[in-house]
Every structure is written in structure tokens, then in C-alpha cells.
Design an enzyme around this catalytic site. Structure first.
Site, PDB file in Angstrom:
ATOM      1  N   LYS A 192       0.837  -1.211   0.000  1.00  0.00           N
ATOM      2  CA  LYS A 192       0.000   0.000   0.000  1.00  0.00           C
ATOM      3  C   LYS A 192       0.872   1.261   0.000  1.00  0.00           C
ATOM      4  CE  LYS A 192      -1.945  -1.107   3.927  1.00  0.00           C
ATOM      5  NZ  LYS A 192      -1.162  -2.325   4.227  1.00  0.00           N
ATOM      6  N   ARG A 239      -9.469   0.581   9.170  1.00  0.00           N
ATOM      7  CA  ARG A 239      -8.897  -0.732   9.419  1.00  0.00           C
ATOM      8  C   ARG A 239      -9.806  -1.588  10.270  1.00  0.00           C
ATOM      9  NH1 ARG A 239      -3.218   0.526   9.025  1.00  0.00           N
ATOM     10  NH2 ARG A 239      -1.912  -1.294   9.315  1.00  0.00           N
ATOM     11  N   ARG A 271      12.217  -5.369   4.423  1.00  0.00           N
ATOM     12  CA  ARG A 271      11.869  -3.950   4.247  1.00  0.00           C
ATOM     13  C   ARG A 271      12.865  -3.040   4.973  1.00  0.00           C
ATOM     14  NH1 ARG A 271       6.000  -1.637   5.375  1.00  0.00           N
ATOM     15  NH2 ARG A 271       6.267  -2.627   7.406  1.00  0.00           N
ATOM     16  N   ARG A 284      11.935  -1.144  10.585  1.00  0.00           N
ATOM     17  CA  ARG A 284      10.864  -0.693  11.473  1.00  0.00           C
ATOM     18  C   ARG A 284      10.752  -1.627  12.683  1.00  0.00           C
ATOM     19  NH1 ARG A 284       5.461   0.582   8.040  1.00  0.00           N
ATOM     20  NH2 ARG A 284       4.541  -0.704   9.672  1.00  0.00           N
ATOM     21  N   ARG A 286       0.529  -8.845  13.642  1.00  0.00           N
ATOM     22  CA  ARG A 286      -0.142  -7.860  12.770  1.00  0.00           C
ATOM     23  C   ARG A 286      -1.018  -8.572  11.742  1.00  0.00           C
ATOM     24  NH1 ARG A 286       4.815  -4.781  10.573  1.00  0.00           N
ATOM     25  NH2 ARG A 286       3.327  -3.720   9.237  1.00  0.00           N
TER      26      ARG A 286
HETATM   27  P1  AP5 Z   1       4.972  -1.529   1.760  1.00  0.00           P
HETATM   28  O1  AP5 Z   1       4.630  -0.732   0.551  1.00  0.00           O
HETATM   29  O2  AP5 Z   1       5.746  -0.850   2.857  1.00  0.00           O
HETATM   30  O3  AP5 Z   1       3.663  -2.243   2.321  1.00  0.00           O
HETATM   31  P2  AP5 Z   1       2.462  -1.669   3.171  1.00  0.00           P
HETATM   32  O4  AP5 Z   1       1.245  -2.371   2.679  1.00  0.00           O
HETATM   33  O5  AP5 Z   1       2.439  -0.160   3.155  1.00  0.00           O
HETATM   34  O6  AP5 Z   1       2.898  -2.233   4.599  1.00  0.00           O
HETATM   35  P3  AP5 Z   1       2.834  -1.643   6.049  1.00  0.00           P
HETATM   36  O7  AP5 Z   1       3.573  -2.642   6.910  1.00  0.00           O
HETATM   37  O8  AP5 Z   1       3.335  -0.220   6.099  1.00  0.00           O
HETATM   38  O9  AP5 Z   1       1.348  -1.695   6.355  1.00  0.00           O
HETATM   39  P4  AP5 Z   1       0.693  -1.836   7.670  1.00  0.00           P
HETATM   40  O10 AP5 Z   1      -0.672  -1.682   7.197  1.00  0.00           O
HETATM   41  O11 AP5 Z   1       0.953  -3.010   8.511  1.00  0.00           O
HETATM   42  O12 AP5 Z   1       1.419  -0.727   8.575  1.00  0.00           O
HETATM   43  P5  AP5 Z   1       1.064   0.790   8.885  1.00  0.00           P
HETATM   44  O13 AP5 Z   1       2.309   1.562   8.761  1.00  0.00           O
HETATM   45  O14 AP5 Z   1      -0.148   1.219   8.127  1.00  0.00           O
HETATM   46  O15 AP5 Z   1       5.766  -2.844   1.254  1.00  0.00           O
HETATM   47  C1  AP5 Z   1       6.327  -3.765   2.160  1.00  0.00           C
HETATM   48  C2  AP5 Z   1       7.711  -4.224   1.653  1.00  0.00           C
HETATM   49  O16 AP5 Z   1       7.537  -4.965   0.444  1.00  0.00           O
HETATM   50  C3  AP5 Z   1       8.661  -3.073   1.294  1.00  0.00           C
HETATM   51  O17 AP5 Z   1       9.962  -3.464   1.604  1.00  0.00           O
HETATM   52  C4  AP5 Z   1       8.493  -2.889  -0.228  1.00  0.00           C
HETATM   53  O18 AP5 Z   1       9.668  -2.376  -0.848  1.00  0.00           O
HETATM   54  C5  AP5 Z   1       8.195  -4.324  -0.669  1.00  0.00           C
HETATM   55  N1  AP5 Z   1       7.233  -4.395  -1.778  1.00  0.00           N
HETATM   56  C6  AP5 Z   1       6.145  -3.593  -1.977  1.00  0.00           C
HETATM   57  N2  AP5 Z   1       5.477  -3.998  -3.081  1.00  0.00           N
HETATM   58  C7  AP5 Z   1       6.142  -5.077  -3.558  1.00  0.00           C
HETATM   59  C8  AP5 Z   1       5.936  -5.955  -4.669  1.00  0.00           C
HETATM   60  N3  AP5 Z   1       4.901  -5.778  -5.500  1.00  0.00           N
HETATM   61  N4  AP5 Z   1       6.814  -6.977  -4.855  1.00  0.00           N
HETATM   62  C9  AP5 Z   1       7.877  -7.144  -4.006  1.00  0.00           C
HETATM   63  N5  AP5 Z   1       8.126  -6.344  -2.960  1.00  0.00           N
HETATM   64  C10 AP5 Z   1       7.267  -5.329  -2.726  1.00  0.00           C
HETATM   65  O19 AP5 Z   1       0.615   0.663  10.414  1.00  0.00           O
HETATM   66  C11 AP5 Z   1       1.537   0.418  11.457  1.00  0.00           C
HETATM   67  C12 AP5 Z   1       0.804   0.347  12.786  1.00  0.00           C
HETATM   68  O20 AP5 Z   1       0.130   1.597  13.058  1.00  0.00           O
HETATM   69  C13 AP5 Z   1      -0.314  -0.709  12.881  1.00  0.00           C
HETATM   70  O21 AP5 Z   1       0.193  -1.976  13.229  1.00  0.00           O
HETATM   71  C14 AP5 Z   1      -1.190  -0.094  13.997  1.00  0.00           C
HETATM   72  O22 AP5 Z   1      -0.646  -0.303  15.288  1.00  0.00           O
HETATM   73  C15 AP5 Z   1      -1.133   1.391  13.707  1.00  0.00           C
HETATM   74  N6  AP5 Z   1      -2.209   1.842  12.804  1.00  0.00           N
HETATM   75  C16 AP5 Z   1      -2.071   2.374  11.558  1.00  0.00           C
HETATM   76  N7  AP5 Z   1      -3.274   2.669  11.029  1.00  0.00           N
HETATM   77  C17 AP5 Z   1      -4.199   2.305  11.968  1.00  0.00           C
HETATM   78  C18 AP5 Z   1      -5.622   2.349  12.006  1.00  0.00           C
HETATM   79  N8  AP5 Z   1      -6.345   2.823  10.971  1.00  0.00           N
HETATM   80  N9  AP5 Z   1      -6.239   1.879  13.108  1.00  0.00           N
HETATM   81  C19 AP5 Z   1      -5.546   1.414  14.178  1.00  0.00           C
HETATM   82  N10 AP5 Z   1      -4.197   1.336  14.200  1.00  0.00           N
HETATM   83  C20 AP5 Z   1      -3.523   1.789  13.113  1.00  0.00           C
END
Ligand code: AP5
Length: 226
Positions: free
Chosen positions: A18, A93, A132, A165, A176
Site C-alpha cells: 500500500k 482498518r 523492508r 521498522r 499484525r
Molecule cells: P509496503 O509498501 O511498505 O507495504 P504496506 O502495505 O504499506 O505495509 P505496512 O507494513 O506499512 O502496512 P501496515 O498496514 O501493517 O502498517 P502501517 O504503517 O499502516 O511494502 C512492504 C515491503 O515490500 C517493502 O519493503 C516494499 O519495498 C516491498 N514491496 C512492496 N510492493 C512489492 C511488490 N509488489 N513486490 C515485491 N516487494 C514489494 O501501520 C503500522 C501500525 O500503526 C499498525 O500496526 C497499527 O498499530 C497502527 N495503525 C495504523 N493505522 C491504523 C488504524 N487505521 N487503526 C488502528 N491502528 C492503526
């Protein structure tokens, strides 16, 4: 000629890509991009009240309480900066978050254009998150194998050091994923029932996923803007 606004949600499991696609869309479409994970990490870094409340949840891989996160997004939608469209990444979420978003949008006379689900298997996600690396100054995302920086360990964009991270440790990643299946996956049905859900196969390489996302967006009928 009225503007046509794109009000978009990127949905998907942790590590499905994402953030990677969100960064590209933000550049292509020049729309405000709200990634709740990035917003929370900045709040933790600045030790704000929200950051202090969120940190322990994030470190465990739990979701932050709905009221904290809903307030953060509502504030941005009310501010006027998203009046010409927006991209939401990582919000909503949970079903209560999605209901709160619906209520807020209807209150300000707006509606969602579409939800794009970027999907990938649990196995692929574990592989991605273990490799990552992120820039220490901002939200730029790399992968040691699939999307390496030009210079090892250094961000191409802002020259900051690349770091792992805290919540990418294997035991936290597993938790997660459990949280995603239990609390976020029900949104797939929620948005299917509203005929807003569009699924993209996130297991392909980042350029192919990006192409699929862009070609989907070109088929959406957009909200009339101010
Ligand atoms: P990346 O693009 O970073 O993936 P992502 O989907 O953005 O992953 P996140 O881990 O950031 O999502 P998340 O939803 O768990 O965490 P968030 O920060 O929102 O890609 C991942 C890796 O793969 C990278 O190394 C990239 O280079 C590689 N890659 C990407 N595409 C690829 C492909 N096609 N092929 C190969 N490699 C690829 O949330 C963190 C924390 O915040 C949560 O755990 C929670 O505690 C809190 N939080 C955030 N939002 C909320 C909410 N709405 N409600 C409650 N808590 C929340």
C-alpha cells in the site's frame, strides 16, 4: 468545467504494498496522501499525546484504539486540504472506523470513489517485511531484494539512513497479520456490499502492481468537485 475528485482508499494486509503504491499515486495524482501508520510514527517520534498513547499498541502489532485514529483523519478531512480528493492508506482498518468515515464524508457532502484492495499471501508478506527498509527521516520504503536503494543503506530521495521498522520483527509481523484477518479483512465485505471494492493482485512486481492500479483508476467515475 467542474473538477473531478478522486476519493480513494488503499486497503490490504500489512506489507502488501500500500505504501509503495501510495507514494507513486501521490506523485502522479498530486493528491493529499494520508497514511495512518506514517502519521502515527511521526507522532511517536515527536512524543505528542497521540504518539505516547499509540506507541505501545504499535510496538506489539496491535491496532491503536478507533477513537484516536478516527480523530486524526476527521481533522484532515475537515481542514479543507482534501477538498479536491484524497488517498487514504491504512485507514479504515476496522468496521467502526469505516462507519465513522462514512458518517464524516456524508456530513461534509462527500463520497468515496473506490477502495482498492492490494492483496498478497501471508507467506509473501513475511518475506517482504523481513527485507523492508525505510528512510529514517520520512516514509520512503525499500526492500533489500525487490526494491533496493541505489546506494546500500541510504535513501535515494533524502539521503537519510535506511532502518528496520520496530514492528517488522517476525513475532510482531505474525501478530499484525492475525489482527488484519480478524479486524480489517471484514472491510472487504463491507465495501463489496457498497460496490466500491476493486481487487489488485499485489503478488506481482511493484511496476506491474502500479500499472494495474493506474489502469483501474482510469475506469472510475469521479465525484464532481468545487
Ligand atoms: P509496503 O509498501 O511498505 O507495504 P504496506 O502495505 O504499506 O505495509 P505496512 O507494513 O506499512 O502496512 P501496515 O498496514 O501493517 O502498517 P502501517 O504503517 O499502516 O511494502 C512492504 C515491503 O515490500 C517493502 O519493503 C516494499 O519495498 C516491498 N514491496 C512492496 N510492493 C512489492 C511488490 N509488489 N513486490 C515485491 N516487494 C514489494 O501501520 C503500522 C501500525 O500503526 C499498525 O500496526 C497499527 O498499530 C497502527 N495503525 C495504523 N493505522 C491504523 C488504524 N487505521 N487503526 C488502528 N491502528 C492503526
Amino acid at each position: 468545467m467542474p473538477n473531478r475528485n478522486l476519493n480513494l482508499i488503499l486497503l490490504g494486509p500489512p506489507g502488501s504494498g500500500k505504501g509503495t503504491q501510495g507514494e507513486r499515486l501521490q506523485e502522479d495524482l498530486e493528491l493529499p496522501y494520508y497514511a495512518t501508520g506514517d502519521i502515527l510514527r511521526a507522532a511517536v517520534k515527536d512524543a505528542t499525546e497521540v504518539g505516547l498513547a499509540a506507541r505501545e499498541y504499535m510496538d506489539r502489532g496491535d491496532l491503536v484504539p478507533d477513537d484516536v485514529i478516527i480523530g486524526l483523519i476527521a481533522e484532515r478531512l475537515e481542514s479543507g486540504e482534501a477538498d479536491r480528493g484524497f488517498i487514504l492508506d491504512g485507514f479504515p482498518r476496522t468496521v467502526p472506523q469505516a462507519e465513522a468515515l462514512d458518517a464524516k464524508l456524508s456530513e461534509i457532502g462527500r463520497q468515496l470513489t473506490a477502495v482498492i484492495l492490494i492483496d498478497a499471501s501471508d507467506e509473501e508478506i513475511v518475506r517482504r517485511l523481513s527485507g523492508r527498509r525505510v528512510s529514517s527521516n520520512g516514509g520512503y520504503v525499500y526492500h533489500v531484494e525487490f526494491n533496493p536503494p541505489k546506494v546500500e543503506g541510504i535513501c535515494d530521495v533524502d539521503d537519510s539512513e535506511l532502518i528496520v521498522r520496530d514492528d517488522d520483527k517476525p513475532e510482531v509481523v505474525r501478530h499484525r497479520l492475525e489482527q488484519y484477518h480478524e479486524k480489517t479483512a471484514p472491510l472487504v465485505d463491507y465495501y463489496s456490499r457498497q460496490a466500491l471494492l476493486n481487487r489488485v493482485d499485489g503478488s506481482r512486481d511493484p511496476d506491474q502492481v502500479g500499472e494495474a492500479v493506474r489502469s483501474l483508476i482510469s475506469t472510475f467515475s469521479l465525484e464532481e468537485g468545487p
